[in-house]
Write a protein that holds these residues in place. Structure first.
Motif, PDB file in Angstrom:
ATOM      1  N   LEU A   1       0.678  -1.164  -0.171  1.00 21.85           N
ATOM      2  CA  LEU A   1      -0.224   0.033  -0.060  1.00 21.85           C
ATOM      3  C   LEU A   1       0.868   1.348   0.162  1.00 21.85           C
ATOM      4  N   ASN A   2       2.112   1.066  -0.159  1.00 21.52           N
ATOM      5  CA  ASN A   2       3.150   2.423  -0.267  1.00 21.52           C
ATOM      6  C   ASN A   2       2.968   3.127   0.953  1.00 21.52           C
ATOM      7  N   LEU A   3       2.949   2.543   2.363  1.00 21.64           N
ATOM      8  CA  LEU A   3       3.050   3.273   3.525  1.00 21.64           C
ATOM      9  C   LEU A   3       4.280   3.783   3.770  1.00 21.64           C
ATOM     10  N   GLU A   4       5.095   4.469   3.054  1.00 25.82           N
ATOM     11  CA  GLU A   4       6.445   4.834   2.641  1.00 25.82           C
ATOM     12  C   GLU A   4       6.646   5.356   4.247  1.00 25.82           C
ATOM     13  N   GLU A   5       6.039   6.042   5.139  1.00 25.62           N
ATOM     14  CA  GLU A   5       6.457   6.838   6.378  1.00 25.62           C
ATOM     15  C   GLU A   5       6.054   5.972   7.625  1.00 25.62           C
TER      16      GLU A   5
ATOM     17  N   LEU B   1      -7.176   3.754   5.666  1.00 28.14           N
ATOM     18  CA  LEU B   1      -6.987   3.175   4.212  1.00 28.14           C
ATOM     19  C   LEU B   1      -8.416   3.389   3.615  1.00 28.14           C
TER      20      LEU B   1
ATOM     21  N   ILE C   1      -9.618   1.737  -2.627  1.00 29.31           N
ATOM     22  CA  ILE C   1      -8.692   1.178  -3.432  1.00 29.31           C
ATOM     23  C   ILE C   1      -7.578   0.320  -2.612  1.00 29.31           C
ATOM     24  N   ASP C   2      -7.363   0.531  -1.433  1.00 27.38           N
ATOM     25  CA  ASP C   2      -6.510  -0.233  -0.534  1.00 27.38           C
ATOM     26  C   ASP C   2      -7.082  -1.522  -0.247  1.00 27.38           C
TER      27      ASP C   2
ATOM     28  N   LEU D   1      -9.025  -3.227  -2.394  1.00 30.13           N
ATOM     29  CA  LEU D   1      -8.824  -4.105  -3.594  1.00 30.13           C
ATOM     30  C   LEU D   1      -7.425  -4.649  -3.536  1.00 30.13           C
ATOM     31  N   GLU D   2      -6.565  -3.686  -3.114  1.00 31.26           N
ATOM     32  CA  GLU D   2      -5.017  -4.111  -3.353  1.00 31.26           C
ATOM     33  C   GLU D   2      -4.948  -5.480  -2.348  1.00 31.26           C
TER      34      GLU D   2
ATOM     35  N   ARG E   1       8.856  16.175   1.387  1.00 32.91           N
ATOM     36  CA  ARG E   1       9.317  16.406   2.580  1.00 32.91           C
ATOM     37  C   ARG E   1       9.503  17.863   3.102  1.00 32.91           C
TER      38      ARG E   1
ATOM     39  N   PHE F   1       2.576   9.074  -1.639  1.00 33.67           N
ATOM     40  CA  PHE F   1       3.143   7.870  -1.909  1.00 33.67           C
ATOM     41  C   PHE F   1       2.554   6.779  -2.646  1.00 33.67           C
ATOM     42  N   LYS F   2       1.296   7.254  -2.759  1.00 31.71           N
ATOM     43  CA  LYS F   2       0.516   6.122  -3.407  1.00 31.71           C
ATOM     44  C   LYS F   2       0.418   6.465  -5.164  1.00 31.71           C
TER      45      LYS F   2
ATOM     46  N   PRO G   1      -5.141  -2.811  -8.612  1.00 32.68           N
ATOM     47  CA  PRO G   1      -5.996  -1.896  -8.606  1.00 32.68           C
ATOM     48  C   PRO G   1      -5.168  -0.550  -8.313  1.00 32.68           C
ATOM     49  N   ALA G   2      -4.371  -0.640  -7.352  1.00 34.48           N
ATOM     50  CA  ALA G   2      -3.490   0.888  -7.111  1.00 34.48           C
ATOM     51  C   ALA G   2      -2.913   1.502  -8.393  1.00 34.48           C
TER      52      ALA G   2
END
Lengths: 86, 219
Positions: free
Chosen positions: A16-20, A40, A43-44, A46-47, B17, B27-28, B84-85
């Motif tokens: 889910l690209n929760l980078e931080e 979330l 779309i999350d 579905l992912e 940042r 980030f998505k 989906p993303a």
């Protein structure tokens, strides 16, 4: 179960690209969706459905099921442990 | 008119940042949306009443590649588990939506895919956007990303004041300040340089009459 919870946290962050976020930031009992917890979105969901099928062989035929399955990391881990085929 | 750009080689994450970094959805996003998001952050970072919902800001996004980078990323998932993303970013106008959501803009948004950066077309469409009586300012964005590594990004903020007639145009290029010979009636866009008048130049210096702008790499 502890190992699975840690694995799910890592997969969640990556997919889910929760980078931080780090695994430690995710409360196992906090809601994954909505304004509280991780926040979330649809779309999350579905992912995550894709993630369950790809990594654990679990196919959720009805996306609406996801709401219950993805209530929290703890609930998700319990579901995966009971239904995984790989 | 205010102009911003993102230099090639910039780390987009670091830029995010440095601009506050308070929007994890960044980030998505696909590369085009990231560029659009960052350009608007740069344009509006000092703007008063930021995030107050408004209908009077039009957003025009231009590119050559549209959503091609994300289209390819999505296509790469089709043989196994379609993502989906990635799918949600396989339209070139998604960037307009991301900008509108972030900034609470409820006015006009448009997305154009051009053969190349064309300041003349860009300027004409900026002028056209001002024909909507609701629009008091227009954000024009060139955000072209054929891949994650290769992109161009610059943006211009025009206000109704930029449309005042008979502005003399002064361009600061490599050779200093050049006065155009004509008047500029339109708001337009400098790629690399600073304009005191309201017109648009890619990398060169324009001369002659311009109605609604723009020169790119021309003398």
């Amino acid at each position: 179960m502890e190992e699975l919870i840690k694995e799910l946290k890592i997969k969640l962050i990556e997919s889910l690209n929760l980078e931080e976020m780090t695994p430690e930031d995710i409360d196992v009992n906090a809601p994954l969706f909505g304004d509280e917890g991780l926040g979330l979105d649809s779309i999350d969901v579905l992912e995550l459905i894709v993630l369950l099928e790809k990594d654990y062989g679990i196919r959720l035929a009805n996306p609406a099921e996801g709401k219950a399955v993805f209530a929290s990391i703890a609930v998700m881990a319990d579901y995966v442990a009971k239904h995984r085929t790989k | 008119m205010k102009t911003v750009a993102i230099e090639k080689g910039t780390s987009l994450t670091e830029l995010y940042r440095s601009l506050g970094g308070d929007y994890p959805k960044f980030f998505k996003m696909d590369i085009q949306c990231k560029l659009g998001y960052l350009l608007v952050e740069k344009l509006l970072q000092d703007a008063p009443d930021r995030f107050v919902p408004r209908k009077d800001v039009a957003v025009l996004v231009f590119s050559r590649s549209g959503s091609l980078a994300d289209d390819k990323a999505f296509a790469a998932t089709l043989d196994t588990f379609p993502s989906p993303a990635h799918f949600v970013y396989t339209l070139p106008n998604t960037v307009c939506g991301e900008i509108a959501i972030r900034n609470r803009f409820m006015g006009e948004t448009r997305s154009y895919v051009l053969d190349s950066f064309d300041p003349e077309i860009l300027g004409e469409l900026v002028l056209e956007a001002f024909l909507d009586e609701e629009s008091s300012s227009v954000i024009a964005i060139w955000a072209d990303a054929p891949s994650e590594e290769e992109w161009e990004a610059r943006a211009w903020l025009f206000t109704a004041q930029d449309l005042m007639p008979a502005h003399h145009c002064c361009h600061h290029g490599e050779g200093g300040c050049h006065h155009g010979e004509g008047h500029h009636e339109g708001g337009c866009c400098h790629g690399e340089g600073h304009g005191e008048g309201s017109c648009c130049h890619g990398e060169g210096h324009g001369e002659g009459q311009h109605e609604g702008c723009c020169h790119h790499k021309g003398e």
